[in-house]
Design a protein around this motif. Structure first.
Motif, mmCIF file in Angstrom:
data_model
loop_
_atom_site.group_PDB
_atom_site.id
_atom_site.type_symbol
_atom_site.label_atom_id
_atom_site.label_comp_id
_atom_site.label_asym_id
_atom_site.label_seq_id
_atom_site.Cartn_x
_atom_site.Cartn_y
_atom_site.Cartn_z
ATOM 1 N N GLY A 149 -9.782 8.046 5.488
ATOM 2 C CA GLY A 149 -10.637 7.146 6.252
ATOM 3 C C GLY A 149 -10.291 7.148 7.727
ATOM 4 O O GLY A 149 -10.289 8.191 8.373
ATOM 5 N N THR A 194 -11.543 15.147 1.920
ATOM 6 C CA THR A 194 -10.940 14.840 0.624
ATOM 7 C C THR A 194 -9.809 15.813 0.369
ATOM 8 O O THR A 194 -9.974 17.027 0.546
ATOM 9 N N ASP A 226 -5.498 5.803 6.924
ATOM 10 C CA ASP A 226 -5.915 5.133 5.692
ATOM 11 C C ASP A 226 -6.611 6.136 4.794
ATOM 12 O O ASP A 226 -7.257 7.079 5.274
ATOM 13 N N THR A 260 -8.372 6.505 0.456
ATOM 14 C CA THR A 260 -8.761 5.849 -0.791
ATOM 15 C C THR A 260 -8.685 6.854 -1.924
ATOM 16 O O THR A 260 -9.095 8.020 -1.767
ATOM 17 N N VAL A 289 -7.769 12.177 -2.821
ATOM 18 C CA VAL A 289 -7.942 11.014 -1.955
ATOM 19 C C VAL A 289 -8.890 11.383 -0.827
ATOM 20 O O VAL A 289 -8.923 12.527 -0.368
ATOM 21 N N GLY A 337 -10.356 4.092 -6.151
ATOM 22 C CA GLY A 337 -10.786 2.970 -5.323
ATOM 23 C C GLY A 337 -9.647 2.253 -4.630
ATOM 24 O O GLY A 337 -9.880 1.523 -3.658
ATOM 25 N N ASP A 338 -8.410 2.451 -5.109
ATOM 26 C CA ASP A 338 -7.260 1.800 -4.477
ATOM 27 C C ASP A 338 -6.903 2.512 -3.171
ATOM 28 O O ASP A 338 -7.146 3.707 -2.997
ATOM 29 N N ALA A 339 -6.282 1.753 -2.283
ATOM 30 C CA ALA A 339 -5.945 2.277 -0.953
ATOM 31 C C ALA A 339 -4.560 2.898 -0.937
ATOM 32 O O ALA A 339 -3.641 2.438 -1.625
ATOM 33 N N ARG A 399 -1.915 2.833 -10.121
ATOM 34 C CA ARG A 399 -3.072 2.728 -9.242
ATOM 35 C C ARG A 399 -4.271 3.411 -9.883
ATOM 36 O O ARG A 399 -4.133 4.235 -10.803
ATOM 37 N N GLN A 410 0.847 -1.190 0.000
ATOM 38 C CA GLN A 410 0.000 0.000 0.000
ATOM 39 C C GLN A 410 0.878 1.234 0.000
ATOM 40 O O GLN A 410 1.679 1.422 0.914
#
Length: 242
Positions: A68, A18, A52, A54, A65, A38-40, A35, A4
């Motif tokens: 989270g 965001t 975290d 996304t 991004v 939707g990728d982390a 990437r 990741q």
């Protein structure tokens, strides 16, 4: 290597916000790592800790991004300061990278009489330190300070901070140097020193005399052998960080 991607982000990090990444990070995620939305990813900084996130949108040099959950809260990452005379570019790059991985709190170039590096690219150093912090999972990136001449450094030094000067040979007369590891073992854990490493060829006689007259300077040895300048920086940091 991490599966990741982990990126240093200076924007405030909090769940649900965001953030727009900078163009270089966007290119790295899309053009290098391939990437997609939707990728982390993982974001971090010294102020907010590690989070975290996304990928919400990604196109060429633009990336947004969504943050989270928090992975790690912010925490203090104390470490010694490294002050060293710049050397050839590849060797200096190595020192900056490895000093970051070893836990140096700050890095500063010191100009001495025998310094043979004509230019110091601080932006390059900062990029190298940031990349190293991303890889080694630090929360902080070492501060990269402006170059300073040795006399000016000593003249403005905070006497409360021990300055450990790595001397490859003992001064004339009795050897008063301590081992860097021994100094760290005997010093209070809360005391964070600075390590000063000279240029290839060592400090000049005048500079050695100047260091000897400063009460906050602690002459140290790094082992039984004479080390290259870049090796001395890393050996000294390793000894101080245990």
């Amino acid at each position: 290597m991490q599966d990741q991607p982990r990126l240093h982000c200076t924007e405030p990090l909090a769940g649900g916000v965001t953030i727009a990444l900078d163009p270089a990070q966007a290119h790295y995620l899309g053009g290098v790592l391939r990437r997609s939305p939707g990728d982390a990813v993982t974001l971090f900084n010294e102020r907010d800790g590690e989070w975290d996130a996304t990928i919400a949108a990604l196109r060429k040099d633009r990336c947004q991004v969504t943050v989270g959950a928090q992975r790690r809260p912010p925490r203090s990452e104390p470490g010694p300061a490294l002050l060293f005379a710049p050397i050839k570019r590849d060797a200096t790059d190595l020192v900056v990278r490895m000093a970051t991985e070893l836990g140096a709190a700050s890095i500063r170039p010191v100009l001495t009489e025998r310094t043979n590096a004509a230019r110091v690219n601080l932006d390059r150093w900062r990029a190298i330190a940031t990349e190293a912090a991303e890889q080694c999972e630090r929360l902080s990136v070492p501060r990269i300070a402006e170059p300073v001449r040795l006399p000016d450094l000593l003249g403005s030094w905070d006497d409360a901070v021990p300055l450990l000067a790595a001397l490859e040979r003992a001064p004339e007369g009795e050897d008063t140097r301590r081992s860097a590891a021994g100094w760290r073992r005997d010093a209070p854990p809360a005391v964070q020193p600075a390590l000063l490493v000279g240029p290839e060829g060592g400090f000049s006689p005048a500079e050695r005399g100047l260091l000897a007259r400063c009460g906050f300077v602690v002459p140290v040895r790094l082992g039984p052998l004479v080390l290259r300048a870049e090796t001395a920086s890393l050996a000294g940091l390793s000894a101080l960080l245990g």
